[in-house]
Motif scaffolding. Structure first.
Motif, short mmCIF file in Angstrom:
data_model
loop_
_atom_site.label_atom_id
_atom_site.label_comp_id
_atom_site.label_asym_id
_atom_site.label_seq_id
_atom_site.Cartn_x
_atom_site.Cartn_y
_atom_site.Cartn_z
N LEU A 137 0.83 -1.20 0.00
CA LEU A 137 0.00 0.00 0.00
C LEU A 137 0.87 1.26 0.00
N ALA A 138 1.89 1.29 0.84
CA ALA A 138 2.79 2.45 0.91
C ALA A 138 3.47 2.70 -0.43
N GLU A 139 3.92 1.63 -1.09
CA GLU A 139 4.56 1.79 -2.40
C GLU A 139 3.58 2.33 -3.43
N ALA A 140 2.35 1.85 -3.41
CA ALA A 140 1.35 2.31 -4.37
C ALA A 140 1.00 3.78 -4.13
N VAL A 141 0.86 4.17 -2.86
CA VAL A 141 0.56 5.56 -2.54
C VAL A 141 1.72 6.46 -2.95
N GLU A 142 2.94 6.03 -2.66
CA GLU A 142 4.11 6.83 -3.03
C GLU A 142 4.19 7.04 -4.55
N LYS A 143 3.96 5.99 -5.32
CA LYS A 143 3.99 6.10 -6.79
C LYS A 143 2.90 7.05 -7.28
N THR A 144 1.70 6.94 -6.69
CA THR A 144 0.59 7.79 -7.12
C THR A 144 0.84 9.25 -6.78
N VAL A 145 1.32 9.51 -5.58
CA VAL A 145 1.60 10.88 -5.17
C VAL A 145 2.71 11.48 -6.03
N THR A 146 3.75 10.70 -6.31
CA THR A 146 4.84 11.17 -7.16
C THR A 146 4.33 11.50 -8.56
N ARG A 147 3.51 10.61 -9.10
CA ARG A 147 2.99 10.79 -10.45
C ARG A 147 2.09 12.02 -10.55
N HIS A 148 1.35 12.34 -9.49
CA HIS A 148 0.37 13.43 -9.53
C HIS A 148 0.78 14.61 -8.65
N ARG A 149 2.06 14.73 -8.39
CA ARG A 149 2.54 15.80 -7.50
C ARG A 149 2.10 17.18 -7.98
N ALA A 150 2.20 17.46 -9.26
CA ALA A 150 1.82 18.77 -9.78
C ALA A 150 0.34 19.04 -9.55
N CYS A 151 -0.49 18.04 -9.72
CA CYS A 151 -1.94 18.21 -9.49
C CYS A 151 -2.21 18.52 -8.02
N LEU A 152 -1.53 17.83 -7.14
CA LEU A 152 -1.72 18.04 -5.71
C LEU A 152 -1.26 19.43 -5.30
#
Length: 99
Positions: free
Chosen positions: A63-78
Protein backbone atom coordinates in the motif's frame (compact mmCIF):
# COMPACT_ATOMS: atom_id res chain seq x y z
CA UNK A 1 -5.61 -26.57 15.19
CA UNK A 2 -2.33 -24.74 14.63
CA UNK A 3 -3.01 -21.15 13.60
CA UNK A 4 0.55 -20.37 12.57
CA UNK A 5 3.94 -21.95 12.38
CA UNK A 6 7.23 -20.13 12.05
CA UNK A 7 9.53 -21.20 9.25
CA UNK A 8 12.78 -22.42 10.72
CA UNK A 9 16.15 -21.31 9.38
CA UNK A 10 16.64 -24.81 7.98
CA UNK A 11 13.43 -24.68 5.92
CA UNK A 12 14.24 -24.49 2.20
CA UNK A 13 13.39 -21.36 0.28
CA UNK A 14 12.99 -22.28 -3.39
CA UNK A 15 11.36 -24.47 -5.97
CA UNK A 16 11.21 -28.23 -5.57
CA UNK A 17 12.52 -28.17 -1.99
CA UNK A 18 9.65 -25.92 -0.90
CA UNK A 19 7.13 -28.07 -2.77
CA UNK A 20 8.43 -31.19 -1.02
CA UNK A 21 8.40 -29.44 2.36
CA UNK A 22 4.76 -28.38 1.84
CA UNK A 23 3.70 -31.80 0.51
CA UNK A 24 5.09 -33.46 3.65
CA UNK A 25 2.66 -31.37 5.69
CA UNK A 26 -0.72 -32.24 4.18
CA UNK A 27 -2.67 -30.27 6.79
CA UNK A 28 -1.45 -26.89 5.48
CA UNK A 29 -4.53 -24.84 4.62
CA UNK A 30 -2.97 -21.36 4.27
CA UNK A 31 0.37 -20.14 3.01
CA UNK A 32 1.21 -16.70 4.32
CA UNK A 33 3.97 -15.37 2.10
CA UNK A 34 5.66 -12.36 0.62
CA UNK A 35 6.05 -11.65 -3.09
CA UNK A 36 8.71 -14.33 -3.49
CA UNK A 37 8.32 -16.22 -6.75
CA UNK A 38 9.77 -19.35 -5.14
CA UNK A 39 6.87 -19.69 -2.72
CA UNK A 40 4.35 -18.59 -5.35
CA UNK A 41 5.46 -21.37 -7.69
CA UNK A 42 5.94 -24.06 -5.03
CA UNK A 43 2.66 -23.53 -3.20
CA UNK A 44 0.28 -24.90 -5.84
CA UNK A 45 2.51 -27.93 -6.36
CA UNK A 46 3.20 -28.85 -2.73
CA UNK A 47 -0.09 -27.72 -1.21
CA UNK A 48 -2.59 -27.37 -4.07
CA UNK A 49 -5.57 -26.74 -1.79
CA UNK A 50 -3.85 -24.13 0.37
CA UNK A 51 -4.94 -20.51 0.13
CA UNK A 52 -2.16 -17.97 -0.40
CA UNK A 53 -2.45 -14.85 1.73
CA UNK A 54 -0.24 -11.83 2.36
CA UNK A 55 0.79 -10.92 5.87
CA UNK A 56 0.00 -7.49 7.32
CA UNK A 57 3.55 -6.20 6.92
CA UNK A 58 3.55 -6.90 3.16
CA UNK A 59 0.03 -5.50 2.71
CA UNK A 60 1.13 -2.22 4.35
CA UNK A 61 4.37 -2.21 2.36
CA UNK A 62 2.50 -2.72 -0.92
CA UNK A 63 0.00 0.00 0.00
CA UNK A 64 2.79 2.45 0.91
CA UNK A 65 4.56 1.79 -2.40
CA UNK A 66 1.35 2.31 -4.37
CA UNK A 67 0.56 5.56 -2.54
CA UNK A 68 4.11 6.83 -3.03
CA UNK A 69 3.99 6.10 -6.79
CA UNK A 70 0.59 7.79 -7.12
CA UNK A 71 1.60 10.88 -5.17
CA UNK A 72 4.84 11.17 -7.16
CA UNK A 73 2.99 10.79 -10.45
CA UNK A 74 0.37 13.43 -9.53
CA UNK A 75 2.54 15.80 -7.50
CA UNK A 76 1.82 18.77 -9.78
CA UNK A 77 -1.94 18.21 -9.49
CA UNK A 78 -1.72 18.04 -5.71
CA UNK A 79 0.39 21.18 -5.51
CA UNK A 80 -1.98 23.08 -7.84
CA UNK A 81 -5.05 21.97 -5.85
CA UNK A 82 -3.56 23.06 -2.52
CA UNK A 83 -2.74 26.51 -3.96
CA UNK A 84 -6.27 26.84 -5.37
CA UNK A 85 -7.71 26.06 -1.94
CA UNK A 86 -5.30 27.82 0.42
CA UNK A 87 -4.40 31.03 -1.41
CA UNK A 88 -7.95 32.32 -1.91
CA UNK A 89 -8.72 31.61 1.76
CA UNK A 90 -5.68 33.60 2.85
CA UNK A 91 -6.56 36.52 0.55
CA UNK A 92 -10.20 36.73 1.65
CA UNK A 93 -9.58 36.51 5.35
CA UNK A 94 -10.64 32.87 5.53
CA UNK A 95 -14.00 33.34 3.83
CA UNK A 96 -14.18 31.47 0.54
CA UNK A 97 -17.29 31.11 -1.56
CA UNK A 98 -18.01 27.36 -1.66
CA UNK A 99 -20.20 27.67 -4.76
Amino acid sequence: MVTWAARSAATPHRGQAVSAWLAARSSIAFICRDRSSGYAEAGPIGAPDAVHVADRWHIWKNLAEAVEKTVTRHRACLRRTSVDILVPAALTGGQVDAG
